[in-house]
Design a protein around this motif. Structure first.
Motif, PDB file in Angstrom:
ATOM      1  N   ARG A  37       0.880  -1.185   0.000  1.00  0.00           N
ATOM      2  CA  ARG A  37       0.000   0.000   0.000  1.00  0.00           C
ATOM      3  C   ARG A  37       0.909   1.224   0.000  1.00  0.00           C
ATOM      4  N   ALA A  70     -16.396   2.076   1.396  1.00  0.00           N
ATOM      5  CA  ALA A  70     -15.805   0.984   0.616  1.00  0.00           C
ATOM      6  C   ALA A  70     -14.282   0.960   0.722  1.00  0.00           C
ATOM      7  N   LEU A  71     -13.630   2.089   0.539  1.00  0.00           N
ATOM      8  CA  LEU A  71     -12.171   2.121   0.635  1.00  0.00           C
ATOM      9  C   LEU A  71     -11.735   1.809   2.057  1.00  0.00           C
ATOM     10  N   SER A  72     -12.387   2.407   3.032  1.00  0.00           N
ATOM     11  CA  SER A  72     -12.057   2.139   4.433  1.00  0.00           C
ATOM     12  C   SER A  72     -12.188   0.651   4.740  1.00  0.00           C
ATOM     13  N   ASP A  73     -13.265   0.035   4.266  1.00  0.00           N
ATOM     14  CA  ASP A  73     -13.456  -1.406   4.482  1.00  0.00           C
ATOM     15  C   ASP A  73     -12.283  -2.194   3.906  1.00  0.00           C
ATOM     16  N   SER A  74     -11.856  -1.819   2.715  1.00  0.00           N
ATOM     17  CA  SER A  74     -10.735  -2.495   2.064  1.00  0.00           C
ATOM     18  C   SER A  74      -9.444  -2.320   2.861  1.00  0.00           C
ATOM     19  N   LEU A  75      -9.197  -1.104   3.351  1.00  0.00           N
ATOM     20  CA  LEU A  75      -7.993  -0.843   4.139  1.00  0.00           C
ATOM     21  C   LEU A  75      -8.015  -1.628   5.456  1.00  0.00           C
ATOM     22  N   GLU A  77      -9.579  -4.447   5.958  1.00  0.00           N
ATOM     23  CA  GLU A  77      -9.364  -5.852   5.600  1.00  0.00           C
ATOM     24  C   GLU A  77      -7.886  -6.149   5.383  1.00  0.00           C
ATOM     25  N   GLU A  78      -7.140  -5.198   4.812  1.00  0.00           N
ATOM     26  CA  GLU A  78      -5.695  -5.394   4.655  1.00  0.00           C
ATOM     27  C   GLU A  78      -5.021  -5.543   6.011  1.00  0.00           C
ATOM     28  N   GLN A 106      -8.852   6.249   8.352  1.00  0.00           N
ATOM     29  CA  GLN A 106      -9.651   5.297   7.581  1.00  0.00           C
ATOM     30  C   GLN A 106      -9.731   3.920   8.248  1.00  0.00           C
TER      31      GLN A 106
END
Length: 192
Positions: A37, A70-75, A77-78, A106
């Motif tokens: 990232r 959506a982006l926060s969820d992805s971050l 999850e990482e 985030q």
């Protein structure tokens, strides 16, 4: 297999000391699965839509609220998927780059990475290790004017990541050879 989330926050690409340090730290973990990232690819700051969505229960969020997160969820999850989080950052004006602060905002989410209880906030992430690769021109790490290192320790710990190690090249503008040697020695001493 160890899963590493490798984050770089320096605005500088070529000649970045923190990017070099973080890459060398990640390389110590042979055969690791690495999620990369680069925060130079700008993250949005939280806004009214984001805040409203986080305070709306997940099961009743509108499509617009889901999109806002959506982006926060992805971050998140990482972070959840990682065993080790390696963060390369310079100290800018006594603190973290704005892009790294945006990442912290985030991923620090009530109900996802921490929860409120009658006893106060409780972290939801655990069993993770963080390694900070910090480059500083003149700010000594953990000095009264270093707001970056304690911010990261606090933010990560608040979410449950309390094992935080620091590899620092501090004083790159005043004594680069000594600063680089200290960082090299710290990298060599890291358990992988």
């Amino acid at each position: 297999m160890t899963r590493i989330l490798h984050i770089d926050a320096s605005a500088r690409i070529d000649g970045s000391v923190s990017r070099d340090l973080s890459a060398r730290i990640v390389a110590r973990f042979e055969d690791a699965e690495v999620i990369r990232r680069d925060l130079n690819d700008t993250l949005p700051h939280v806004d009214e839509a984001w805040v409203g969505a986080t305070f709306t229960p997940a099961d009743v969020r509108s499509d617009a609220q889901k999109e806002a997160l959506a982006l926060s969820d992805s971050l998140v999850e990482e972070v959840e998927a990682a065993d080790v989080i390696v963060i390369g950052l310079p100290i800018y004006n006594f603190s973290v780059p704005a892009s790294l602060k945006a990442w912290i905002d985030q991923i620090t989410r009530a109900g996802r990475t921490f929860q409120y209880t009658e006893e106060g906030p409780q972290p939801l992430l655990s069993g993770k290790r963080a390694i900070l690769a910090i480059a500083s021109g003149g700010v000594p790490i953990d000095s009264p004017v270093d707001f970056a290192t304690p911010l990261l320790r606090t933010a990560l710990g608040f979410n449950g990541i309390s094992e935080v190690e620091v590899v620092a090249a501090a004083g790159m503008n005043t004594d680069p050879e000594t600063a680089q040697k200290a960082a090299d020695d710290a990298i060599s001493a890291l358990a992988a």
